[in-house]
Write a protein that holds these residues in place. Structure first.
Motif, PDB file in Angstrom:
ATOM      1  N   THR A 233       5.109 -22.262  -1.303  1.00  0.00           N
ATOM      2  CA  THR A 233       6.686 -21.988  -1.048  1.00  0.00           C
ATOM      3  C   THR A 233       6.810 -21.016  -2.851  1.00  0.00           C
ATOM      4  O   THR A 233       7.030 -21.591  -3.809  1.00  0.00           O
ATOM      5  CB  THR A 233       7.988 -23.041  -0.705  1.00  0.00           C
ATOM      6  OG1 THR A 233       7.342 -23.723  -0.133  1.00  0.00           O
ATOM      7  CG2 THR A 233       8.662 -22.291  -0.737  1.00  0.00           C
TER       8      THR A 233
ATOM      9  N   THR B 213      13.077 -16.707   0.467  1.00  0.00           N
ATOM     10  CA  THR B 213      11.864 -17.668  -0.076  1.00  0.00           C
ATOM     11  C   THR B 213      10.592 -17.578   0.897  1.00  0.00           C
ATOM     12  O   THR B 213      10.958 -16.457   1.987  1.00  0.00           O
ATOM     13  CB  THR B 213      12.216 -18.959   0.451  1.00  0.00           C
ATOM     14  OG1 THR B 213      13.310 -20.035   0.256  1.00  0.00           O
ATOM     15  CG2 THR B 213      11.189 -20.638   0.928  1.00  0.00           C
ATOM     16  N   TYR B 214       9.580 -17.229   0.667  1.00  0.00           N
ATOM     17  CA  TYR B 214       7.978 -16.892   1.041  1.00  0.00           C
ATOM     18  C   TYR B 214       7.481 -18.223   0.991  1.00  0.00           C
ATOM     19  O   TYR B 214       7.342 -19.061   0.170  1.00  0.00           O
ATOM     20  CB  TYR B 214       7.290 -16.005   0.075  1.00  0.00           C
ATOM     21  CG  TYR B 214       8.139 -14.398   0.346  1.00  0.00           C
ATOM     22  CD1 TYR B 214       8.208 -13.511   0.902  1.00  0.00           C
ATOM     23  CD2 TYR B 214       8.970 -14.328  -1.327  1.00  0.00           C
ATOM     24  CE1 TYR B 214       8.354 -12.429   0.537  1.00  0.00           C
ATOM     25  CE2 TYR B 214       9.886 -12.906  -1.516  1.00  0.00           C
ATOM     26  CZ  TYR B 214       9.370 -11.816  -0.958  1.00  0.00           C
ATOM     27  OH  TYR B 214       9.795 -10.938  -0.874  1.00  0.00           O
TER      28      TYR B 214
ATOM     29  N   GLY C 204       7.821 -14.278   4.858  1.00  0.00           N
ATOM     30  CA  GLY C 204       8.854 -13.526   3.965  1.00  0.00           C
ATOM     31  C   GLY C 204      10.167 -13.219   4.492  1.00  0.00           C
ATOM     32  O   GLY C 204       9.717 -12.334   6.054  1.00  0.00           O
TER      33      GLY C 204
ATOM     34  N   THR D 112      10.487  -6.398   2.105  1.00  0.00           N
ATOM     35  CA  THR D 112      12.030  -6.810   2.338  1.00  0.00           C
ATOM     36  C   THR D 112      12.892  -5.563   2.163  1.00  0.00           C
ATOM     37  O   THR D 112      12.381  -5.508   1.299  1.00  0.00           O
ATOM     38  CB  THR D 112      12.534  -8.038   1.683  1.00  0.00           C
ATOM     39  OG1 THR D 112      11.261  -9.173   1.599  1.00  0.00           O
ATOM     40  CG2 THR D 112      13.476  -8.999   2.125  1.00  0.00           C
TER      41      THR D 112
END
Length: 497
Positions: free
Chosen positions: A334, A269-270, A258, A371
């Motif tokens: 995803t 998006t991961y 990610g 993140t």
């Protein structure tokens, strides 16, 4: 006797075991868990499953444990397996940890026999005597805070020391620590993994040890039976077990990727990739994830390769994706989501893969991606202020939705700005409008985006004061408008050409 079928599951949290073939001996009792010994001196307890299970496809034994003592913690506990064609009484007390024989006195006389038909005993030894001559031959001598392996033995013979390793801190843990052990026997090789809540993937204590080829080992029996045992002497501890699962092993590693950094309002998006490296299939694998609450408008997709099949996915209470994984197959999942435009800080997405009927022996079956999010120099949010059917003119019929876009400047006055978002197919800015802003792409330009820009003069964004931009979007129909979400909405400061 009929063989037990995998998985063998026993929580030990009820008043009696669910399988009637369990025998509790000595001080062993059920007390919210399988308590092999209380925190008291000179205790010895054994729990033995007198029902065979197959060894042909490998076996993995998972369980949680707690070891707590009021003083010097001892002695330790043991997991052992014997030839499934035999049955046994408890092994020796004290140093033997209920598996091997116990020797005492100047001549080293056997004062308590070991188990019958023993194949291997793994001692989780806090006090340190499982590795001593009191518990059998070839050991390195007393080694506290150690995991040790003794091999085949039968009552008064065998039980050679095979291998062991020091474990800093030993095996002292409360239930709150989430302490867990996984013991795998596959193709005659032994692996022991130790994990806890702070280290969910665990640490390999014994890695693929050649148990079948070790000195003194007999041929791998067709079936096993298993037992737990623990003991105390002058050093005491309560030794407890719960949530036992005996299942076929499968190696299902998980990789998660990610973004390390992003801006508020971004759509990120991961990617989660899970494989089955064998040796067994995993028809009921499940990939799960804890989704940060700062993400909205979630979308999930799954693609299988080499026979992997994806089930029905959901994100209602976190990510949940069932996957059928034959050996040598792979699935890629995803997850996309939009960051709260007002958020600034850090969040973490976690994922794991597991199976209710298989034991995952992968070195890495859970992962996390963190993140760092900062608010952009220009941020944008929106609210829907109206919607209606537009029937005229003929070439502009559809469902019209009016949005107020709210632009905010974080640090300084922004004179020129740009807003863009992804437009659904056949959706465009209302062609009957004459907006005061500049339309770079009304949605029909082939880019898949709507792009609008500040006019040459005026309409700057002042820090602390939102600038409202009204925009009317024409969808082909009310059904096409769906939930009227503006996907991948973002804003930026631009400079003059």
């Amino acid at each position: 006797m009929q063989e037990a079928q995998f998985p063998i599951v026993e929580s030990f949290t009820h008043q009696a075991p669910s399988n009637p073939h369990w025998t509790l001996l000595g001080t062993a009792r059920l007390n919210g868990s399988l308590e092999l010994t209380a925190d008291a001196a000179s205790q010895a307890g054994t729990a033995f499953l007198d029902q065979p299970f197959s060894s042909s496809l490998g076996v993995t034994i998972d369980f949680d444990y707690a070891v707590e003592g009021s003083s010097d913690v001892g002695d330790g506990f043991c997991l052992y397996v014997i030839d499934g064609a035999r049955t046994t009484a408890p092994g020796g007390h004290g140093a033997a940890l209920g598996y091997s024989y116990t020797k005492q006195g100047p001549g080293g006389q056997i004062v308590a026999p070991g188990v019958t038909g023993g194949f291997v005993g793994i001692g989780f030894d806090n006090h340190g005597n499982f590795s001593s001559a009191e518990a059998g031959p070839d050991g390195p001598g007393p080694c506290a805070d150690f995991v040790g392996v003794r091999g085949c033995g039968n009552e008064h013979a065998g039980f050679r020391w095979l291998t062991g390793v020091a474990v800093p801190g030993g095996f002292r843990a409360s239930w709150e620590a989430g302490a867990h052990l996984q013991v795998s026997l596959l193709n005659g090789r032994l692996t022991v993994r130790h994990s806890h809540r702070g280290n969910p993937n665990g640490t390999l204590l014994i890695d693929d040890y050649d148990l079948a080829g070790a000195p003194g080992q007999e041929q791998l029996p067709a079936t096993f039976k298993l037992g737990f045992a623990a003991g105390t002497g002058s050093a005491t501890a309560a030794h407890r077990i719960r949530n036992l699962t005996v299942a076929l092993p499968v190696n299902m590693p998980l990789e998660l990727a990610g973004p390390q950094t992003a801006q508020a309002g971004d759509r990120i998006t991961y990617s989660l990739e899970v494989q089955n490296l064998g040796p067994n299939d995993a028809p009921d694998a499940v990939v799960e994830g804890t989704v940060p609450p700062q993400l909205s408008d979630l979308e999930v997709s799954c693609r299988g390769e080499n026979g992997a099949a994806c089930g029905s996915s959901s994100v209602d209470q976190g990510l949940h994706v069932p996957v059928s994984l034959p050996p040598r197959s792979k699935a890629t999942i995803t997850l996309a989501g939009t960051i709260d435009p007002a958020f600034e800080g850090r969040f973490t997405f976690t994922g794991l893969v597991e199976s209710p009927t298989r034991s995952n022996v992968a070195e890495r079956y859970s992962a996390a991606a963190t993140t760092d999010v900062e608010r952009p120099l220009v941020s944008v949010g929106y609210e829907i202020v109206g919607q209606w059917s537009q029937t005229w003119p003929e070439d502009a019929q559809g469902w019209l939705v009016s949005y107020d876009l709210k632009l905010a400047a974080r640090e300084h006055r922004v004179v020129r700005w740009e807003i863009l978002f992804d437009a659904p197919p056949h959706t465009r800015l209302n062609p009957t409008e004459q907006p005061w802003y500049t339309v770079v792409d009304d949605g029909t330009g082939g880019s898949g985006s709507v792009i609008i820009r500040s006019p040459g003069d005026g309409h700057a964004i002042e820090p602390g004061t939102d600038l409202t931009v009204n925009m009317k979007l024409l969808y082909p129909s009310q059904g096409d408008a769906g939930d009227r979400t503006l996907r991948n909405l973002r804003a930026m400061e631009i400079t003059r050409p």
